[in-house]
Design an enzyme around this catalytic site. Structure first.
Site, PDB file in Angstrom:
ATOM      1  N   GLY A  50     -40.047  87.740  -5.393  1.00 48.98           N
ATOM      2  CA  GLY A  50     -39.967  87.871  -6.840  1.00 48.98           C
ATOM      3  C   GLY A  50     -40.685  89.129  -7.283  1.00 48.98           C
ATOM      4  O   GLY A  50     -41.524  89.103  -8.190  1.00 48.98           O
ATOM      5  N   GLY A  54     -42.234  90.831 -14.238  1.00 49.92           N
ATOM      6  CA  GLY A  54     -43.367  90.014 -14.634  1.00 49.92           C
ATOM      7  C   GLY A  54     -44.547  90.121 -13.694  1.00 49.92           C
ATOM      8  O   GLY A  54     -44.940  91.207 -13.252  1.00 49.92           O
ATOM      9  N   TYR A  55     -45.114  88.961 -13.363  1.00 48.93           N
ATOM     10  CA  TYR A  55     -46.290  88.943 -12.506  1.00 48.93           C
ATOM     11  C   TYR A  55     -45.954  89.314 -11.070  1.00 48.93           C
ATOM     12  O   TYR A  55     -46.808  89.822 -10.338  1.00 48.93           O
ATOM     13  CB  TYR A  55     -46.963  87.578 -12.576  1.00 48.93           C
ATOM     14  CG  TYR A  55     -47.797  87.421 -13.829  1.00 48.93           C
ATOM     15  CD1 TYR A  55     -49.048  88.009 -13.899  1.00 48.93           C
ATOM     16  CD2 TYR A  55     -47.329  86.718 -14.929  1.00 48.93           C
ATOM     17  CE1 TYR A  55     -49.829  87.893 -15.029  1.00 48.93           C
ATOM     18  CE2 TYR A  55     -48.097  86.600 -16.072  1.00 48.93           C
ATOM     19  CZ  TYR A  55     -49.345  87.186 -16.119  1.00 48.93           C
ATOM     20  OH  TYR A  55     -50.105  87.081 -17.254  1.00 48.93           O
ATOM     21  N   VAL A 140     -41.500  83.210  -8.255  1.00 46.45           N
ATOM     22  CA  VAL A 140     -40.067  83.030  -8.509  1.00 46.45           C
ATOM     23  C   VAL A 140     -39.871  82.176  -9.755  1.00 46.45           C
ATOM     24  O   VAL A 140     -40.369  81.058  -9.837  1.00 46.45           O
ATOM     25  CB  VAL A 140     -39.363  82.370  -7.306  1.00 46.45           C
ATOM     26  CG1 VAL A 140     -37.893  82.143  -7.617  1.00 46.45           C
ATOM     27  CG2 VAL A 140     -39.511  83.244  -6.064  1.00 46.45           C
ATOM     28  N   TYR A 239     -44.463  72.923 -22.179  1.00 46.14           N
ATOM     29  CA  TYR A 239     -44.725  73.582 -20.907  1.00 46.14           C
ATOM     30  C   TYR A 239     -45.489  72.672 -19.940  1.00 46.14           C
ATOM     31  O   TYR A 239     -44.892  71.990 -19.128  1.00 46.14           O
ATOM     32  CB  TYR A 239     -45.459  74.920 -21.121  1.00 46.14           C
ATOM     33  CG  TYR A 239     -45.369  75.781 -19.878  1.00 46.14           C
ATOM     34  CD1 TYR A 239     -44.298  76.631 -19.686  1.00 46.14           C
ATOM     35  CD2 TYR A 239     -46.328  75.699 -18.869  1.00 46.14           C
ATOM     36  CE1 TYR A 239     -44.176  77.388 -18.527  1.00 46.14           C
ATOM     37  CE2 TYR A 239     -46.217  76.445 -17.709  1.00 46.14           C
ATOM     38  CZ  TYR A 239     -45.137  77.289 -17.546  1.00 46.14           C
ATOM     39  OH  TYR A 239     -45.032  78.013 -16.393  1.00 46.14           O
ATOM     40  N   LYS A 248     -44.825  72.717 -11.864  1.00 44.83           N
ATOM     41  CA  LYS A 248     -46.062  73.420 -11.516  1.00 44.83           C
ATOM     42  C   LYS A 248     -47.047  72.479 -10.821  1.00 44.83           C
ATOM     43  O   LYS A 248     -47.787  72.891  -9.916  1.00 44.83           O
ATOM     44  CB  LYS A 248     -46.697  74.014 -12.771  1.00 44.83           C
ATOM     45  CG  LYS A 248     -45.873  75.123 -13.423  1.00 44.83           C
ATOM     46  CD  LYS A 248     -45.658  76.297 -12.490  1.00 44.83           C
ATOM     47  CE  LYS A 248     -44.930  77.433 -13.183  1.00 44.83           C
ATOM     48  NZ  LYS A 248     -44.648  78.565 -12.257  1.00 44.83           N
ATOM     49  N   THR A 280     -42.932  88.133 -20.955  1.00 43.86           N
ATOM     50  CA  THR A 280     -42.037  88.345 -19.832  1.00 43.86           C
ATOM     51  C   THR A 280     -40.647  87.844 -20.209  1.00 43.86           C
ATOM     52  O   THR A 280     -40.477  87.141 -21.210  1.00 43.86           O
ATOM     53  CB  THR A 280     -42.510  87.601 -18.574  1.00 43.86           C
ATOM     54  OG1 THR A 280     -42.392  86.182 -18.794  1.00 43.86           O
ATOM     55  CG2 THR A 280     -43.954  87.927 -18.240  1.00 43.86           C
TER      56      THR A 280
END
Length: 400
Positions: A50, A54-55, A140, A239, A248, A280
């Protein structure tokens, strides 16, 4: 060569074209933010899954410029055609160019990271070119994943769990004027949680580790980190307490089980890195997050910690330059600047007062709007957007 003037054309936060010169400068600016403290010494072998946005992009650039990594970046980007290439396509080309300029041996592979074919390609390249892997960064964010064993395709959803979720959200009308409205998202139903976890949880991360271990490609002391997010109580309903949060939690549980196995196998470890919020392409799709980020910037101004600074800190901790800063659950915490009680109380106060009429006084909308545009290479200082630019940029040659 295909040159033309590229103007920003968008539908909400999604832009239809990207600007190669703007993307190139975004990458150069990120590199310069860490280059001054570049260490000497060994060049560890790293894989970033990835790596183009972004990150994950920040992890790649910080790893190259700070930790002196060499190795492989994996991403999934669209080539130039009738429209421009994706922003990640141009950012990858720029990252590869800078890596060569500074003597870093970094190869970028474009394809489906979930597939066994990509795992084969990475493993073969490691065998031929780099040897055993010292670090693997997993970053990802995807809408769907096909299980290589069963052929079943899973789709991730952004939904609350248990009951509908209603929140304020920020959008911009056709003229660019901000609007604060309320939206409601229905709760997860059926197998939504399982589907989302199958895409965004730790299953593929674990598959990568198992595959590379099976090919004897993990170095002694191998370390892997998956990038994660917890976020504010203001966005928790959609979230951390929603379907993505369940994924997560699975990612973090995977880290614990992987760490036990890696310790026995190669004296290694698996960690999750909880990052702070950023603008992002993924985060702007989450209801309420755009409003939250704009208000947070209004509170913190330059106190916002950008992804490149956070990932520089992550590499410092992974390589032992600085000690690991772990919470009680064994997670690296790079989000503490965002989640202090004083900051969250100030943002919550602004959130409660936010309306279409007041938002301009409460949030840094100019910054937020520019950050969204910079995701696609627009609104980048120093770029002449009236000048034609070559859009037919090739993918970096892996044999170079």
């Amino acid at each position: 060569m295909s040159e033309r003037v590229i103007s920003p054309l968008n539908r909400g936060f999604l832009f239809l074209d990207s600007h190669p010169a703007g993307c190139r400068k975004v990458v150069a600016d990120m590199w310069r933010a860490v280059l001054a403290e570049q260490p000497g010494g060994d060049e560890p072998v790293a894989l970033v899954i990835g790596s183009s946005a972004g990150y994950g992009l920040a992890a790649t650039i910080a790893g190259l410029a700070r930790a002196g990594i060499r190795g492989i970046g994996v991403c999934f980007e669209k080539a130039p055609g009738r429209r421009t290439g994706t922003a990640g396509w141009y950012r990858t080309a720029a990252t590869a160019e800078l890596a060569r300029e500074y003597g870093r041996d970094m190869v970028f592979l474009n394809g489906d990271a979930f597939s066994d074919g990509m795992k084969d390609q990475v493993a073969d390249l490691l065998k031929q070119r780099y040897g055993r892997l010292d670090y693997l960064i997993y970053s990802v964010a995807a809408p769907r994943r096909t299980d290589p064993d069963t052929g079943v395709t899973y789709s991730s959803v952004l939904k609350p769990i248990g009951e509908p979720y209603r929140t304020k959200t920020l959008s911009f009308d056709g003229s660019g004027a901000p609007e604060v409205t309320e939206v409601e998202t229905g709760p997860a139903a059926g197998d939504d949680i399982e589907q989302t976890t199958a895409v965004m949880g730790g299953t593929d991360w674990e598959r990568w580790i198992d595959y590379l271990a099976g090919r004897d490609l993990l170095a002694d002391g191998f370390t892997t980190a998956a990038l994660s997010y917890i976020g504010s109580p203001l966005t928790a309903g959609i979230y951390r307490q929603g379907t993505i949060g369940a994924a997560k939690a699975h990612l973090e549980a995977t880290a614990r089980s992987l760490s036990e196995r890696l310790d026995k196998l190669v004296g290694g470890r698996a960690l999750t890195s909880v990052n702070g919020v950023a603008v992002t392409q993924s985060s702007t799709a989450i209801p309420g997050v755009a409003l939250y980020v704009g208000l947070l910037r209004g509170v913190l101004d330059e106190g916002m910690v950008p992804p490149i600074d956070q990932l520089t800190e992550l590499w410092d901790q992974l390589t032992g330059t600085r000690p690991l800063a772990l919470d009680d659950d064994g997670r690296i915490r790079l989000d503490t600047w965002e989640l202090t009680s004083s900051v969250q109380e100030a943002v919550a106060d602004r959130w409660n007062r936010a309306t279409t009429n007041s938002i301009g006084d409460l949030a840094d909308l100019d910054w937020f709007h520019a950050e969204v545009q910079r995701l696609y290479g627009f609104a980048v200082p120093g770029i002449d957007y009236t000048a034609p630019v070559d859009t037919d940029i090739p993918w970096p040659d892996p044999t170079a």
